[in-house]
Design an enzyme around this catalytic site. Structure first.
Site, short mmCIF file in Angstrom:
data_model
loop_
_atom_site.label_atom_id
_atom_site.label_comp_id
_atom_site.label_asym_id
_atom_site.label_seq_id
_atom_site.Cartn_x
_atom_site.Cartn_y
_atom_site.Cartn_z
N GLY A 289 0.88 -1.08 0.03
CA GLY A 289 -0.05 0.11 -0.15
C GLY A 289 0.87 1.30 0.00
O GLY A 289 2.13 0.95 -0.41
N GLY A 290 0.33 2.40 0.24
CA GLY A 290 1.18 3.53 0.31
C GLY A 290 0.17 4.64 0.45
O GLY A 290 -0.90 4.73 0.96
N SER B 82 -4.10 -2.66 -0.69
CA SER B 82 -4.35 -1.68 -0.25
C SER B 82 -4.37 -0.50 -1.70
O SER B 82 -4.95 -0.83 -2.86
CB SER B 82 -3.61 -0.90 0.67
OG SER B 82 -4.27 0.32 1.22
N ALA C 105 -7.67 -5.76 0.51
CA ALA C 105 -7.52 -5.06 1.73
C ALA C 105 -7.15 -3.65 1.64
O ALA C 105 -6.35 -3.09 1.73
CB ALA C 105 -6.37 -5.72 2.36
N PRO D 294 -9.01 2.24 3.24
CA PRO D 294 -8.08 3.34 3.65
C PRO D 294 -7.82 3.54 5.07
O PRO D 294 -8.68 3.41 5.94
CB PRO D 294 -8.79 4.53 3.06
CG PRO D 294 -10.38 4.11 3.08
CD PRO D 294 -10.34 2.63 2.74
N LYS E 127 -16.79 9.36 5.46
CA LYS E 127 -16.57 10.50 4.42
C LYS E 127 -15.23 9.88 3.75
O LYS E 127 -15.29 9.62 2.39
CB LYS E 127 -16.19 11.80 4.84
CG LYS E 127 -17.33 12.56 5.25
CD LYS E 127 -16.95 13.93 5.79
CE LYS E 127 -16.52 14.78 4.76
NZ LYS E 127 -16.17 16.12 5.17
#
Length: 459
Positions: A73-74, A106, A128, A131, A165
């Site tokens: 992810g990142g 992610s 996965a 966020p 949100k």
């Protein structure tokens, strides 16, 4: 004879040049496929690498660009910038999760959904994609009536408005990508809301990806003839007999990857602060100021593209000020302890994200806390206190010293200072045994003035 040798040399060079032209023509005829590696946590350096790599692929007239993905992810900002580059690419972009054991978790899932063709190698996974919430502090659940402390009736609080949100924005984003590429949008939403994952075979079955390929050659063979939509135009991939070329990271991307590492940015910031403080404490050092200024500018550049919590930056500066004050003001350790606490808390809060690979190492924080405390409280404290002590040697030590006139004189004569005879000059007549004070030293001549007594005043 010389003419024959020259003619043979000319023919040889012509043959070499002709061979190179033919090789280039054959390469162009066969076509080119470039591939880029996206490995590790996705950040500003990854975006720079993909952007420049795709531009180079277009420049080399490649028929297809392959992004080989292996990431946990990142950063959301970098991920979205990469996706924008993929969507705007004038050549087809293939996302390929490889080699075996790799993952597109992610942010990697979003990027794979954005590519024109999505592929995975066996024994890989994706998903996965929930966020990670950035910033804030954990909140305790409340009782249904709003009164805390009732363990029997307390129920888990639903997600707060900000979390909703973020989740809803991510869902809409990945569903838009799925609809654009004709992939499973419902599973994409589950990957965001529930953090589910799939293996390569399951992803193919759920129509999350387009195919499973063993390696690059197998990938090129399987995507040959596949229809894709590039910038609104339908086209068919032609990947048979393409030459594979790897685009590696250049020095600029590698430098960006180094300075945007949170640990490196943290070290650069502290080196910059220490260097400037040393320069101000001891003007004229120059080297400390130069190194400090360069390090601080590099750190500020890194912080510009990293998710920095500026409350953490303020706490670090406050901690440094307290530790410096401890060296100058006797506070019995209160300022020093407070400075260490503020420094540690600020360092932990500095990078405002829980994304793997984008945090500051705790051992690094402990090491720099101890170094900072030692530097500011003890070393710099001793230096500053030493500068306030009176001079005890050299001609400067004579300034403001008391002396006694040896014999009467009007303008120049002899005085005794610290048991030594010195030639002295005064603007008023002086008498023997009169006390005087040294006001200036001019080589071996002392400027003196008479000391005030109870019956005289200095005009």
């Amino acid at each position: 004879m010389m003419r024959c040798v020259g003619l043979l040399g000319l023919l040889l060079w012509a043959g070499i040049l002709f061979g190179q032209v033919n090789a280039e023509d054959n390469s162009r005829a066969n076509g080119l496929a470039v591939w880029l590696d996206v490995e590790g946590a996705i950040g500003p350096a990854t975006h720079d690498y993909v952007k420049r790599g795709l531009a180079k692929a277009v420049e080399q007239q490649a028929r297809v660009a392959i992004i080989r993905i292996n990431t946990p992810g990142g950063l959301d900002v970098s991920m979205r910038e990469i996706i924008q580059e993929i969507i705007a690419s004038p050549i087809p972009v293939v996302g390929y999760v490889a080699p075996g054991g790799a993952r597109a978790a992610s942010a990697g899932t979003y990027i794979l959904y954005a590519t024109h063709v999505a592929a995975m190698a066996p024994a890989t996974n994706l998903g996965a994609a929930t966020p990670v919430k950035i910033g804030g502090f954990p909140q305790l659940p409340d009782a249904p009536d709003g009164k805390p402390g009732d363990e029997q009736t307390r129920q888990p609080r639903t997600q707060d408005a900000m979390t909703n949100k973020i989740i809803n924005d991510a869902v809409a984003y990945i569903r838009g990508l799925a609809e654009m590429r004709g992939r499973n949008a419902d599973w994409a939403e589950l990957a965001v809301r529930e953090g589910v994952s799939l293996t390569a075979s399951e992803a193919l079955k759920e129509k999350v990806i387009d195919l499973v390929a063993e390696d690059m050659d197998d990938l090129l063979a399987r995507i040959d003839g596949r229809p894709v939509n590039v910038l609104g135009q339908e086209m068919s991939l032609s990947t048979q007999s393409l030459t594979l070329a790897h685009i590696e990271q250049d020095w600029r991307t590698r430098l960006l990857a180094i300075i945007t590492d949170p640990n490196i940015a943290y070290i650069l910031m502290l080196i910059g602060i220490y260097g400037l403080i040393l320069e101000f404490a001891n003007p004229g050092t120059i080297i400390a100021g130069v190194i400090g200024a360069i390090s601080l500018l590099l750190a500020l550049f890194a912080f510009q593209v990293l998710p920095v919590n500026y409350a953490g930056v303020a706490l670090i500066f406050l901690g440094i000020v307290f530790m410096l004050a401890e060296a100058l003001i006797p506070s019995f350790g209160a300022l020093g302890i407070g400075g260490v606490v503020a420094f540690v808390i600020g360092s932990i809060m500095l990078i405002d994200t829980e994304i793997p690979g984008y945090g500051i190492s705790i051992p690094l924080i402990v090491t720099f806390t101890l170094l900072s405390a030692g530097f500011f409280i003890f070393v710099l404290g001793m230096v500053l206190r030493a500068r306030k002590r009176p001079v005890v040697s050299g001609s400067e030590e004579l300034l403001h010293s008391m002396g006694e006139v040896v014999e009467d004189f009007e303008h120049e004569g002899w005085i005794r200072v610290h048991g030594e005879l010195w030639r002295a000059r005064a603007h008023t007549p002086l008498s023997s045994k009169q006390k005087v004070k040294v006001t200036a030293v001019d080589g071996l001549m002392l400027e003196v003035k008479p000391c005030l007594t109870d019956h005289t005043k200095e005009r």
